[in-house]
Design an enzyme around this catalytic site. Structure first.
Site, PDB file in Angstrom:
ATOM      1  N   VAL A 107       0.861  -1.174   0.000  1.00  0.00           N
ATOM      2  CA  VAL A 107       0.000   0.000   0.000  1.00  0.00           C
ATOM      3  C   VAL A 107       0.898   1.225   0.000  1.00  0.00           C
ATOM      4  O   VAL A 107       1.858   1.304   0.777  1.00  0.00           O
ATOM      5  CB  VAL A 107      -0.924   0.035   1.237  1.00  0.00           C
ATOM      6  CG1 VAL A 107      -1.796   1.288   1.218  1.00  0.00           C
ATOM      7  CG2 VAL A 107      -1.786  -1.216   1.297  1.00  0.00           C
ATOM      8  N   CYS A 108       0.606   2.175  -0.883  1.00  0.00           N
ATOM      9  CA  CYS A 108       1.310   3.449  -0.918  1.00  0.00           C
ATOM     10  C   CYS A 108       2.821   3.246  -1.037  1.00  0.00           C
ATOM     11  O   CYS A 108       3.294   2.507  -1.898  1.00  0.00           O
ATOM     12  CB  CYS A 108       0.937   4.265   0.318  1.00  0.00           C
ATOM     13  SG  CYS A 108       1.352   6.025   0.204  1.00  0.00           S
ATOM     14  N   SER A 109       3.593   3.860  -0.145  1.00  0.00           N
ATOM     15  CA  SER A 109       5.047   3.784  -0.253  1.00  0.00           C
ATOM     16  C   SER A 109       5.608   2.437   0.156  1.00  0.00           C
ATOM     17  O   SER A 109       6.827   2.231   0.087  1.00  0.00           O
ATOM     18  CB  SER A 109       5.695   4.892   0.583  1.00  0.00           C
ATOM     19  OG  SER A 109       5.377   4.734   1.951  1.00  0.00           O
TER      20      SER A 109
END
Length: 310
Positions: A107-109
Site C-alpha cells: 500500500v502506498c510507499s
C-alpha cells in the site's frame, strides 16, 4: 475461491501509516463476519512493537522470521519512504516473507520496500501519485503506472496511497470469496462497492475548477451523480428551478449564454475516456443562435457502463 484459513502477514515498522494497516485489516476482518477466515498477524523485523507516523504505538505479534508462511504478505506505507532509504533489515524481512507467501501486496510507499528487494523488477506497479516519479527513478526496472488505484502483475499487487489500500483489499477478498462477499464488505464499511484498479487516483470533480457558488456546486453534483447524461443549459436550470439567465449570471458569474462546460466537462470526460478513443465524451457546439453554446453529450455505452457501475 478460497475456503480454508488464509494467513495474512503485515510487515510494520517505525513510521508506518496507521490507515495503510487498519484499512486493509478492517476489510479482511469484516469479510470474516461473512464466512471468510483471514488470520491477520502484524510482524516487525525484530518482533518489537513499532511507532506509527502519528506517534501511536503498534503492538506486533512477533518477528518476520518466526511468522508462519503467509498466504498473503502485505507491506503498508509510511512517511519515512521515500525520504530515507529502505533499511537492509526491513528489505531482508520483506524478501523472506515474500518468498514464503502465496501473493505479495503493498500500500502506498510500501512499494519502495518491495522494490528494494527486487520484487518489482520487470513488473507493473503503482504507488501514491506524489512519489510515483521517485519510485520510477530509484527503481527503473519497475514499470510504474502513476495514476492507477492498484495494479496486479501475477501474484504481486501494489496500490496507491491511503484509502486505495481498502480498494486493494476489497479486490483480494473478491478474488478469494467472490463479488458478493466483497460487495457486502464494502456496504458494511460504507465505502465504494468496487473501484476498478485502473481507475484514476484523482476524483473527477477534483480535476476541474472548484465551484464558486452554491448553484454551480449543485450543477456539478447533478452531473457527478449521472456523468453519462446529456445536459443543456435549459435542462440544468430546470433542475435548479431557476432561469437560464439566473444560472449563468449567478452560478458562472458571466452574462446570459455563458457555458457551464468548464465546470462539468472534467466530471463527464473520464467516463468516456475509459471507453477508448472511439467513445470519448465530447463537447459539441450547438447552433450559435441558441442560448446554449455548448451541449455535453455522451455515447449510449457510457450510460450503460455508469448504470452498471463498471
Amino acid at each position: 475461491m478460497s475456503t480454508g484459513t488464509h494467513r495474512v502477514a503485515i510487515l510494520v515498522y517505525d513510521g508506518v501509516k496507521l490507515l495503510d494497516v487498519a484499512g486493509p485489516a478492517e476489510v479482511l476482518g469484516e469479510a470474516n463476519l461473512l464466512g471468510a477466515d483471514y488470520r491477520i498477524a502484524l510482524v516487525s523485523t525484530t518482533g518489537a512493537d513499532v511507532v506509527s507516523s502519528i506517534g501511536m504505538r503498534v503492538a506486533v505479534d512477533g518477528s518476520a522470521a518466526t511468522a508462519p508462511d503467509p498466504d498473503t504478505f502485505l507491506v503498508p506505507g509510511g512517511d519515512v519512504h521515500p525520504r530515507t532509504p529502505v533499511p537492509r533489515d526491513l528489505a531482508d524481512a520483506a524478501r523472506d516473507l515474500a518468498a514464503r507467501a502465496g501473493r505479495v501486496a503493498s500500500v502506498c510507499s510500501g512499494a519502495f520496500v518491495l522494490a528494494a528487494t527486487g520484487l518489482l523488477d520487470g513488473k507493473r506497479a503503482t504507488t501514491h501519485w506524489k512519489i510515483a516519479g521517485e519510485l520510477a527513478t530509484r527503481y527503473p526496472k519497475a514499470r510504474v503506472e502513476p495514476d492507477a488505484l492498484y495494479v496486479r502483475d501475477g501474484t504481486t499487487y501494489t496500490s496507491a496511497g491511503v484509502t486505495a489500500g481498502i480498494d486493494l483489499a476489497l479486490a483480494l477478498v473478491e478474488e478469494d470469496h467472490g463479488p458478493d462477499v466483497s460487495r457486502e464488505v464494502a456496504r458494511s464499511l460504507v465505502v465504494y462497492l468496487h473501484r476498478a484498479g485502473g481507475q484514476s487516483q484523482f476524483s473527477a470533480p477534483s480535476r476541474g475548477p472548484p465551484p464558486r457558488s452554491p448553484a454551480l456546486r449543485r450543477v456539478v453534483d447533478l452531473v457527478t451523480a449521472d456523468p453519462a447524461g446529456t445536459y443543456s443549459l435549459a435542462e440544468l436550470a430546470g433542475h435548479l428551478n431557476v432561469s437560464t439567465r439566473h444560472l449563468t449570471i449567478g452560478a458562472v458569474g458571466r452574462g446570459p449564454g455563458s457555458s457551464l462546460a468548464p465546470a462539468v466537462a472534467p466530471v463527464q470526460y473520464p467516463w468516456g475516456r475509459r471507453l477508448g478513443s472511439n467513445c470519448w465524451t465530447f463537447l459539441a457546439r450547438s447552433d450559435p443562435s441558441t442560448a446554449t453554446p455548448y451541449r455535453l453529450r455522451t455515447y449510449r455505452i457510457a450510460a450503460a457502463m455508469h448504470a452498471t457501475g463498471s
